[in-house]
Design an enzyme around this catalytic site. Structure first.
Site, short mmCIF file in Angstrom:
data_model
loop_
_atom_site.label_atom_id
_atom_site.label_comp_id
_atom_site.label_asym_id
_atom_site.label_seq_id
_atom_site.Cartn_x
_atom_site.Cartn_y
_atom_site.Cartn_z
N ALA A 181 0.84 -1.21 0.00
CA ALA A 181 0.00 0.00 0.00
C ALA A 181 0.88 1.26 0.00
O ALA A 181 0.59 2.23 -0.71
CB ALA A 181 -0.92 -0.01 1.22
N GLY A 182 1.95 1.22 0.78
CA GLY A 182 2.86 2.37 0.83
C GLY A 182 3.55 2.60 -0.51
O GLY A 182 3.78 3.74 -0.92
N ASP A 183 3.88 1.51 -1.20
CA ASP A 183 4.51 1.64 -2.52
C ASP A 183 3.52 2.21 -3.53
O ASP A 183 3.89 3.02 -4.39
CB ASP A 183 5.01 0.27 -3.00
O1 RIB Z 1 6.48 -2.96 0.30
C1 RIB Z 1 6.04 -4.25 -0.02
C2 RIB Z 1 7.18 -5.07 -0.53
O2 RIB Z 1 8.10 -5.26 0.51
C3 RIB Z 1 6.81 -6.46 -0.97
O3 RIB Z 1 6.39 -6.54 -2.32
C4 RIB Z 1 8.06 -7.25 -0.68
O4 RIB Z 1 8.77 -7.60 -1.83
C5 RIB Z 1 8.88 -6.38 0.23
O5 RIB Z 1 9.98 -5.92 -0.39
#
Ligand code: RIB
Length: 307
Positions: free
Chosen positions: A243-245
């Site tokens: 979600a943060g990404d």
């Molecule tokens: O931020 C989520 C990610 O953190 C996941 O997809 C996993 O690969 C870790 O790196």
């Protein structure tokens, strides 16, 4: 279209879905298992591309079976992968347990990501030609710092997600325009549990901070301005992984389009809220039309609640 470069990780996420995560020494039976392309760098690249950005990625995959799948998921959504190396050995993996409330616990094994130790001329040229550089902390700190410093010298805006949390070298903070920690990372960086206090403390090091607060939205702080809380749409969370990404990728697009910060934050928060309704990392990220539709519906709801 905004030119976004991501300098970051790719991981294959090995995800077990369970009623509740096991305690130390305990074994629990899972409901199901999936392998899902992820990694904080690749996730931000996919999120930004689906949100409408023109995106390229610098990083590495391994020479194992996961490598081509990790590359393909990026290429399928139009992310440039010319500078995504393939290195001998295993790809990065993330070992993830997702519980019935959508919460997760993650162990990351860097694999190929650890081989990205410095930038080549091609990487430097790509960054110099970008509008914005997205960074996280799943590549060696030395190359993250090198990328941020190079971007800063070339006038490219830098956005750093300080995850997984660790102390940051002053050169990296000096080269960061916008820091986007979650509340735990903000607390780890500052020793302050209160997100507002943490955000204000971080302004000593960087000009702008967004602390993401999960279902509560986010808190934005900039030097010389009153901090602002931006709520998130209410959704039932199935899986909060990435979600943060998703937030960071969508925010990069909105900022690059010159939207005012409160609107950019609300739009990115809508993208993140959409992502938690679906399982997985790259599998959960919304496309621009979905974000725009949900953002419009949320604005209508807020307007009718206020009238
Ligand atoms: O931020 C989520 C990610 O953190 C996941 O997809 C996993 O690969 C870790 O790196």
């Amino acid at each position: 279209m905004t030119g976004i470069v991501v300098l970051g990780s790719t991981n294959m996420d090995l995800v077990a879905y369970v009623e509740r995560a096991p305690a130390r020494g305990e074994t629990v039976t899972g409901r199901s298992f999936r392998t899902i392309p992820g990694g904080k760098g690749a996730n931000q690249a996919v999120a930004a591309a689906r949100a409408g950005g023109r995106v390229a990625m610098i990083g590495a995959v391994g020479s194992d079976d996961f490598g081509p799948r990790l590359r393909t998921v990026l290429e399928d959504c139009g992310v440039g992968t010319d500078l995504l190396r393939t290195v001998e050995g295993p790809s990065g993996t993330a070992h993830i347990v997702v519980d019935d409330e959508g919460g997760n616990a993650i162990v990351v094994v860097p694999g190929a990501n650890a081989a990205v130790t410095s930038l080549g001329h091609g990487d430097e040229a790509l960054i110099a030609a970008a509008d914005l550089l997205l960074l996280q902390l799943e590549l060696p700190l030395s190359v993250v710092t090198e990328g941020a410093v190079h971007a800063r010298r070339r006038g490219v805006r830098t956005v750093l997600t300080p995850a997984p949390a660790r102390q940051l070298p002053p050169e990296l903070l000096d080269a960061t325009d916008l820091l986007v920690p979650n509340e735990h990372e903000a607390a780890a960086l500052t020793g302050r549990a209160d997100p507002r206090a943490a955000a204000l403390a971080l302004l000593d090091s960087v000009p702008e901070v967004v602390v993401t607060l999960g279902a509560a939205g986010c808190l934005y702080a900039a030097r010389g301005a009153e901090p602002l809380t931006v709520p998130a749409p209410r959704v039932r969370a199935v899986d909060t992984t990435a979600a943060g990404d998703t937030f960071a990728g969508a925010l990069a697009v909105a900022v690059g389009e010159g939207r005012p910060m409160p609107e950019a934050l609300a739009w990115a928060g809508t993208a993140a809220a959409l992502s938690v309704r679906r399982e997985g990392a790259s599998t959960s990220m919304p496309y621009r039309t979905e974000i725009d539709t949900a953002f419009g519906a949320e604005a209508d709801r807020a307007a009718s609640a206020g009238s």
